[in-house]
Scaffold this active site. Structure first.
Site, PDB file in Angstrom:
ATOM      1  N   ARG A 192       0.865  -1.120  -0.138  1.00  0.00           N
ATOM      2  CA  ARG A 192      -0.087  -0.194  -0.044  1.00  0.00           C
ATOM      3  C   ARG A 192       0.959   1.125  -0.035  1.00  0.00           C
ATOM      4  NH1 ARG A 192      -4.017   2.141   4.667  1.00  0.00           N
ATOM      5  NH2 ARG A 192      -1.975   3.179   5.405  1.00  0.00           N
ATOM      6  N   TYR A 219      -2.944  11.360   6.434  1.00  0.00           N
ATOM      7  CA  TYR A 219      -3.300   9.820   7.179  1.00  0.00           C
ATOM      8  C   TYR A 219      -2.256   8.897   6.312  1.00  0.00           C
ATOM      9  CZ  TYR A 219      -4.702   5.270   6.571  1.00  0.00           C
ATOM     10  OH  TYR A 219      -4.531   3.578   6.632  1.00  0.00           O
ATOM     11  N   ASP A 276      -5.142   3.933  -0.082  1.00  0.00           N
ATOM     12  CA  ASP A 276      -6.474   4.175   0.540  1.00  0.00           C
ATOM     13  C   ASP A 276      -6.509   5.674   0.596  1.00  0.00           C
ATOM     14  OD1 ASP A 276      -7.051   3.144   4.196  1.00  0.00           O
ATOM     15  OD2 ASP A 276      -8.254   4.236   2.823  1.00  0.00           O
ATOM     16  N   HIS A 318      -9.247   6.943   2.157  1.00  0.00           N
ATOM     17  CA  HIS A 318      -9.703   7.227   3.775  1.00  0.00           C
ATOM     18  C   HIS A 318     -10.986   8.197   3.725  1.00  0.00           C
ATOM     19  CE1 HIS A 318      -8.430   6.883   7.909  1.00  0.00           C
ATOM     20  NE2 HIS A 318      -8.200   5.851   7.510  1.00  0.00           N
ATOM     21  N   GLU A 366      -8.960   2.184  -1.952  1.00  0.00           N
ATOM     22  CA  GLU A 366      -9.606   1.945  -0.856  1.00  0.00           C
ATOM     23  C   GLU A 366     -10.649   3.163  -0.284  1.00  0.00           C
ATOM     24  OE1 GLU A 366      -7.221   0.416   2.248  1.00  0.00           O
ATOM     25  OE2 GLU A 366      -8.873   0.509   3.762  1.00  0.00           O
ATOM     26  N   GLU A 413     -14.214  -0.946   6.065  1.00  0.00           N
ATOM     27  CA  GLU A 413     -13.627  -1.206   7.094  1.00  0.00           C
ATOM     28  C   GLU A 413     -14.230  -0.310   8.440  1.00  0.00           C
ATOM     29  OE1 GLU A 413      -9.904   0.810   6.215  1.00  0.00           O
ATOM     30  OE2 GLU A 413     -10.285   2.313   7.688  1.00  0.00           O
ATOM     31  N   ARG A 449     -14.102  -4.962   2.881  1.00  0.00           N
ATOM     32  CA  ARG A 449     -12.965  -4.575   3.669  1.00  0.00           C
ATOM     33  C   ARG A 449     -13.012  -4.889   5.340  1.00  0.00           C
ATOM     34  NH1 ARG A 449      -8.315  -3.927   4.387  1.00  0.00           N
ATOM     35  NH2 ARG A 449      -8.009  -1.788   5.072  1.00  0.00           N
ATOM     36  N   GLU A 455      -4.656  -7.593   4.537  1.00  0.00           N
ATOM     37  CA  GLU A 455      -3.830  -6.419   5.274  1.00  0.00           C
ATOM     38  C   GLU A 455      -2.973  -6.827   6.569  1.00  0.00           C
ATOM     39  OE1 GLU A 455      -6.058  -2.950   6.759  1.00  0.00           O
ATOM     40  OE2 GLU A 455      -4.182  -1.971   6.825  1.00  0.00           O
ATOM     41  N   TRP A 483     -11.630  12.041   7.845  1.00  0.00           N
ATOM     42  CA  TRP A 483     -10.163  11.662   7.762  1.00  0.00           C
ATOM     43  C   TRP A 483     -10.016  10.443   7.355  1.00  0.00           C
ATOM     44  CZ3 TRP A 483      -7.978   7.696  10.986  1.00  0.00           C
ATOM     45  CH2 TRP A 483      -6.547   7.882  11.156  1.00  0.00           C
TER      46      TRP A 483
END
Ligand code: GCO
Ligand code: MG
Length: 409
Positions: free
Chosen positions: A147, A159, A217, A219, A243, A269, A290, A346, A409
């Site tokens: 990643r 992040y 990601d 995010h 992602e 996630e 995820r 992951e 975030w």
């Protein structure tokens, strides 16, 4: 096999973890992970105050009934705290059942469908030289998928990028939760991010070639049209997945992204039940699920979710940051080994103090994870070591835009 005790252990080596230990009248114990980053005490209270009293005297073998009982008897449904608490019970009961059967959990889930679960690691850098060093360090550690997260000019803290990267990659660079009494504010600028990122992947591809599976990601930071723009701009760099490209409470938002780009999408996630995925899966708006076992109600629920996804050729990409404890990680690996629609796992390696508290039998060899063949999930908790690391308040940061508007975030 009656449950005679259920203990909630909150410990904070490297970071906070919530572990449930269930003990049966036969003396068999099982562990479950109830860690919810920044809300650990909420899950600990849910377990101690509202779940443990319901467990005592139950037959530990009746896992499906326990799950349905805890999900329906609470009246209030879903949500990360509830589903993390149910997950802790569920994984502990599967651990017990597999120990009683004298076999690793994956054998009870249908046996091994593969020799190991391909992992991806987290490379990051404040600039390209640091990023390249981090990628090389992770390749040296054996990772076969990486990643990529980087800083963005004009944004102070992004992040996934460690302020002080450990170039050797031998320890986790970026623990998202900071041990501070209140969440820290970070800045963000999506347009600066969208201008910067394609050039980073162009540089990474020209340095490391076209084959290496690369992930990124987002995010939750982009609107659907911005996510579509980025997905399209990254197509030449053939990502394994993009992602959390946009917040997905409105699952239909992904229709717009899907309409514009063939970059594979991974989401979930922050989800905690199959209901969060209904449209995403039925309309094939994502390619990877995820969720973490810990946040989605455990093995029982995650298996159902992944079997539903399998009908639509959607694969697993189980969440495995350091805020999933070694217990939650081990549970994921048993599922990873058994299901047919495995995608990738992951893997952010835990710190040394965490490894003192949780003795794990899973292995990471040549880029693949394996849960091990110990009976159960293969993790033991050293409660004396755990007691040396009491809870410490720690929070994930939050974002504000330049005009002060709070942002994802
Ligand atoms: C990931 C996640 C994490 C989260 C963290 C929150 O892809 O691993 O985005 O980095 O930020 O799990 O607690
Ligand atoms: Mg993520």
């Amino acid at each position: 096999m009656k449950i005679v005790a259920a203990d909630v252990i909150v410990a904070s080596p490297d970071r906070n973890f919530v572990t449930l230990k269930i003990t049966t009248e036969d003396g068999i114990t099982g562990l479950g992970d109830g860690t919810l980053n920044g809300r650990e005490l909420s899950v600990a209270s849910y377990l101690r105050d509202h779940v443990v009293p319901l467990l005592l005297g139950r037959d530990a073998h009746n896992i499906e009934d326990a799950w349905q009982f805890l999900y329906r008897s609470a009246y209030w449904r879903r949500g990360p705290v509830t589903m993390a608490a149910i997950a802790a019970v569920d994984v502990a009961l599967w651990d017990i059942k597999a120990k009683a059967a004298g076999m690793p959990l994956y054998q009870l889930l249908g046996g091994a469908s593969r020799t190991g679960a391909m992992a991806y690691g987290h490379a990051s850098g404040r600039d390209l030289p640091e990023l390249f060093d981090s990628i090389r360090a992770h390749l040296d550690l054996g990772f076969r998928a990486i990643r990529v997260q980087t800083s963005v000019p004009g944004i102070n803290a992004v992040y996934g990028v460690a302020a002080q990267p450990s170039i050797d990659g031998k320890r986790y660079d970026y623990e998202p939760a900071q041990r501070i009494p209140l969440p820290a504010e970070e800045d963000w600028d999506t347009r600066a991010y969208l201008r910067h990122l394609p050039g980073v992947f162009e540089a990474v591809r020209s340095e490391f070639g076209p084959e290496l599976p690369l992930l990124h990601d987002g995010h939750h930071r982009m609107t659907p049209i911005q996510a579509a723009k980025l997905g399209k701009a990254l197509e030449p760099y053939d990502l394994f997945w993009l992602e959390d490209c946009t917040p997905a409470e409105n699952q239909e938002a992904l229709r717009l992204v899907r309409h514009h780009t063939t970059t594979p999408l991974a989401i979930g996630e922050v989800f905690n039940t199959v209901w969060d995925y209904q449209t995403l899966i039925r309309e094939q708006l994502i390619d990877y699920v995820r969720s973490a076992v810990t946040h989605t109600g455990g093995i029982t629920a995650m298996r159902k979710l992944l079997d539903f996804a399998a009908q639509y050729q959607i694969k697993s990409g189980i969440h495995g940051p350091t805020d999933i404890s070694p217990v939650g990680m081990a549970a994921a690996l048993h599922l990873d080994l058994a299901i047919h629609n495995f995608g990738i796992q992951e893997y952010m390696r835990h710190g040394e103090l965490t490894n003192q508290v949780f003795r794990q039998s899973f292995t990471f060899t040549d880029g693949y994870l394996h849960p091990g063949t110990q009976p159960g999930i293969g993790v033991e908790l050293d409660e004396e070591a755990a007691a040396r690391f009491p809870y410490q308040p720690a929070y994930l940061p939050f974002n504000r835009l330049k005009d002060g508007t709070v942002h994802d975030w």
